[in-house]
Design a protein around this motif. Structure first.
Motif, mmCIF file in Angstrom:
data_model
loop_
_atom_site.group_PDB
_atom_site.id
_atom_site.type_symbol
_atom_site.label_atom_id
_atom_site.label_comp_id
_atom_site.label_asym_id
_atom_site.label_seq_id
_atom_site.Cartn_x
_atom_site.Cartn_y
_atom_site.Cartn_z
ATOM 1 N N PRO A 98 -22.353 -38.831 -36.796
ATOM 2 C CA PRO A 98 -21.841 -39.384 -35.535
ATOM 3 C C PRO A 98 -21.204 -40.758 -35.687
ATOM 4 O O PRO A 98 -20.256 -41.086 -34.975
ATOM 5 C CB PRO A 98 -23.088 -39.439 -34.641
ATOM 6 N N THR A 99 -21.716 -41.576 -36.598
ATOM 7 C CA THR A 99 -21.159 -42.909 -36.782
ATOM 8 C C THR A 99 -19.731 -42.843 -37.291
ATOM 9 O O THR A 99 -18.833 -43.522 -36.783
ATOM 10 C CB THR A 99 -22.029 -43.718 -37.758
ATOM 11 N N THR A 100 -19.519 -42.005 -38.306
ATOM 12 C CA THR A 100 -18.164 -41.846 -38.827
ATOM 13 C C THR A 100 -17.258 -41.182 -37.798
ATOM 14 O O THR A 100 -16.084 -41.557 -37.647
ATOM 15 C CB THR A 100 -18.170 -41.026 -40.131
ATOM 16 N N ALA A 101 -17.796 -40.204 -37.072
ATOM 17 C CA ALA A 101 -16.993 -39.542 -36.040
ATOM 18 C C ALA A 101 -16.486 -40.564 -35.035
ATOM 19 O O ALA A 101 -15.302 -40.568 -34.655
ATOM 20 C CB ALA A 101 -17.809 -38.461 -35.344
ATOM 21 N N ARG A 102 -17.358 -41.454 -34.593
ATOM 22 C CA ARG A 102 -16.943 -42.469 -33.624
ATOM 23 C C ARG A 102 -15.872 -43.380 -34.218
ATOM 24 O O ARG A 102 -14.876 -43.699 -33.551
ATOM 25 C CB ARG A 102 -18.149 -43.295 -33.159
ATOM 26 N N SER A 103 -16.056 -43.809 -35.448
ATOM 27 C CA SER A 103 -15.097 -44.730 -36.040
ATOM 28 C C SER A 103 -13.740 -44.069 -36.268
ATOM 29 O O SER A 103 -12.694 -44.708 -36.126
ATOM 30 C CB SER A 103 -15.642 -45.301 -37.354
ATOM 31 N N VAL A 104 -13.742 -42.783 -36.601
ATOM 32 C CA VAL A 104 -12.478 -42.068 -36.776
ATOM 33 C C VAL A 104 -11.767 -41.911 -35.436
ATOM 34 O O VAL A 104 -10.547 -42.116 -35.333
ATOM 35 C CB VAL A 104 -12.714 -40.699 -37.443
ATOM 36 N N VAL A 105 -12.516 -41.553 -34.408
ATOM 37 C CA VAL A 105 -11.908 -41.460 -33.072
ATOM 38 C C VAL A 105 -11.338 -42.821 -32.664
ATOM 39 O O VAL A 105 -10.234 -42.913 -32.121
ATOM 40 C CB VAL A 105 -12.935 -40.957 -32.038
ATOM 41 N N ALA A 106 -12.066 -43.908 -32.961
ATOM 42 C CA ALA A 106 -11.570 -45.248 -32.650
ATOM 43 C C ALA A 106 -10.282 -45.548 -33.399
ATOM 44 O O ALA A 106 -9.350 -46.152 -32.850
ATOM 45 C CB ALA A 106 -12.632 -46.293 -32.991
ATOM 46 N N CYS A 107 -10.215 -45.133 -34.638
ATOM 47 C CA CYS A 107 -9.018 -45.319 -35.449
ATOM 48 C C CYS A 107 -7.813 -44.626 -34.817
ATOM 49 O O CYS A 107 -6.728 -45.207 -34.662
ATOM 50 C CB CYS A 107 -9.295 -44.775 -36.861
ATOM 51 N N ILE A 108 -8.002 -43.376 -34.418
ATOM 52 C CA ILE A 108 -6.917 -42.597 -33.809
ATOM 53 C C ILE A 108 -6.517 -43.197 -32.455
ATOM 54 O O ILE A 108 -5.334 -43.340 -32.130
ATOM 55 C CB ILE A 108 -7.349 -41.133 -33.629
ATOM 56 N N ILE A 109 -7.501 -43.557 -31.666
ATOM 57 C CA ILE A 109 -7.229 -44.098 -30.340
ATOM 58 C C ILE A 109 -6.535 -45.451 -30.423
ATOM 59 O O ILE A 109 -5.659 -45.772 -29.601
ATOM 60 C CB ILE A 109 -8.536 -44.190 -29.523
ATOM 61 N N ARG A 110 -6.893 -46.246 -31.423
ATOM 62 C CA ARG A 110 -6.211 -47.539 -31.597
ATOM 63 C C ARG A 110 -4.708 -47.333 -31.770
ATOM 64 O O ARG A 110 -3.892 -48.040 -31.163
ATOM 65 C CB ARG A 110 -6.785 -48.267 -32.803
ATOM 66 N N ARG A 111 -4.341 -46.374 -32.584
ATOM 67 C CA ARG A 111 -2.921 -46.102 -32.804
ATOM 68 C C ARG A 111 -2.230 -45.696 -31.513
ATOM 69 O O ARG A 111 -1.187 -46.248 -31.137
ATOM 70 C CB ARG A 111 -2.745 -44.993 -33.842
#
Length: 316
Positions: free
Chosen positions: A239-252
Motif C-alpha cells: 500500500p505504501t508504494t501504491a500510494r506513492s505511485v498514485v501520487a507520482c501520476i497525479i502530480r504530473r
C-alpha cells in the motif's frame, strides 16, 4: 484570518449551546443499542459523523472518535448501554462508543424523518446540524454549514452507485520522486480523495489497490515512478508504494491541468479527477462520471480544509 482566540470563542459557544440543549432532553427517552446498530441509515450517519469529527487528540477535552464532550457520557451510556460509564471508560471502549452514538442518532433520525415526511436527505442534514449545535436548524452558513455539508458527503458515499472506471491508456510519465510528491498538500489531498471515492476493493474484481488501478498500467507506472516494474499482485500487496505511485501520476496530471487552467486549483482538480476515471480531462458533465468527479471534489475540499484550518469542536 481566523485567529486561535476567535476559534476558541466559537468552540466555547457551541459547547455551551450543546450542553444546554441536549442535557435537558436526554432524560426523556431510552433506546436499546442492540436494535439500532444494524440499521443502514444509522450506520451510514454514525460513520459520517466519525469521519467528519476533528482528530482525537490527548487532553482536548473530548472523547472517542466521535469527540463527545464528557458531561453527557454518563447519561448516554446509562440509557443506551444499561450502565453509566466515565469518559475514560467510553474512550477506551470503541465498540460501546459506536453503539451509544448509534443509539443517540437513531432517536434523532427518527424524529427528523417524521418531521420531514420521510425525506432521508433532509432528515440526515437536520440530524447532522443537531449533532453539532443541539438544534436541527440554523446550519445554513459558516462553519456549521461546512460541517453539515461534510457529513452529507460522507453519508452519501456508500449510498451512491459504484462508478465504472474506464481503462486509462498507457502514457509516458516522467520519472518523479514519489516521496517528494506525497509532501505536496494538493497532491496528497487529491490522492486521498481518489482513494475515498474508489469502489470497494473486492477480490477478483480485476482492479488493484485502494485506488482500484487496472492491471495493464501498473508495470509502466511503477517502473517510471519507482524505477522498478511491479506486477499487479505486488502493487496490491504494498500500500505504501501504491500510494506513492498514485501520487507520482497525479502530480504530473495536476501540473498539466494547473497550467492549462491558469493555476485555478478547483478546475485543475476537477479535470484531473475526470482524467483519472476516463482517461480524458473533460467530458465528465453528466451521469456516473459527473457523480464521481463531484464526490472526488467533495473529499478533496474536506481534506484541504482540514490542512488549512483548525476545526471547530462540535461534539457534546
Amino acid at each position: 484570518m481566523i485567529t486561535l482566540n476567535v476559534i476558541n470563542k466559537v468552540i466555547n459557544k457551541f459547547q455551551n449551546l450543546l450542553l444546554t440543549g441536549i442535557i435537558v432532553s436526554v432524560g426523556l427517552w431510552a433506546i436499546p443499542v442492540s436494535a439500532q446498530v444494524e440499521d443502514e441509515q444509522v450506520n451510514a450517519l454514525v460513520e459520517a459523523l466519525r469521519l467528519s469529527a476533528p482528530p482525537n487528540r490527548p487532553n482536548d477535552g473530548m472523547y472517542s472518535e466521535w469527540q463527545v464532550l464528557p458531561a453527557i457520557i454518563p447519561s448516554w451510556t446509562s440509557q443506551c448501554a444499561g450502565q453509566a460509564m466515565t469518559p475514560a471508560q467510553f474512550e477506551a471502549d470503541p465498540a460501546t462508543a459506536r453503539s451509544v452514538v448509534a443509539c443517540i442518532i437513531r432517536r434523532e433520525l427518527d424524529i427528523e424523518l417524521t418531521d420531514s415526511g420521510n425525506n432521508e436527505m433532509i432528515a440526515v442534514r437536520r440530524t447532522a446540524c443537531w449533532w453539532m449545535t443541539g438544534k436541527p436548524s440554523g446550519c445554513n452558513s459558516g462553519a456549521t454549514a461546512d460541517y453539515v455539508q461534510r457529513v452529507m458527503g460522507f453519508y452519501q458515499q456508500p449510498h451512491r452507485s459504484t462508478p465504472v472506471f474506464a481503462q486509462v491508456e498507457d502514457q509516458q510519465v516522467n520519472t518523479l520522486d514519489p516521496q517528494v510528491n506525497t509532501l505536496d498538500p494538493q497532491v496528497n489531498a487529491l490522492v486521498e480523495a481518489l482513494r475515498l471515492s474508489a469502489p470497494p476493493n473486492r477480490p477478483n474484481d480485476g482492479m488493484y489497490s485502494q485506488w482500484q488501478v487496472l492491471p495493464a498500467i501498473i508495470p509502466s507506472w511503477t517502473s517510471q515512478c519507482t524505477g522498478q516494474a511491479m506486477t499487479p499482485a505486488q502493487f496490491e500487496a504494498d500500500p505504501t508504494t501504491a500510494r506513492s505511485v498514485v501520487a507520482c501520476i497525479i502530480r504530473r496530471e495536476l501540473d498539466i491541468e494547473l497550467t492549462d487552467s491558469g493555476n485555478n486549483e478547483m478546475i485543475a482538480v476537477r479535470r484531473t479527477a475526470c482524467w483519472w476515471m476516463t482517461g480524458k480531462p473533460s467530458g465528465c458533465n453528466s451521469g456516473a462520471t459527473a457523480d464521481y468527479v463531484q464526490r472526488v471534489m467533495g473529499f478533496y475540499q474536506q481534506y484541504r480544509s482540514s490542512q488549512a484550518v483548525v476545526p471547530l469542536a462540535w461534539k457534546f
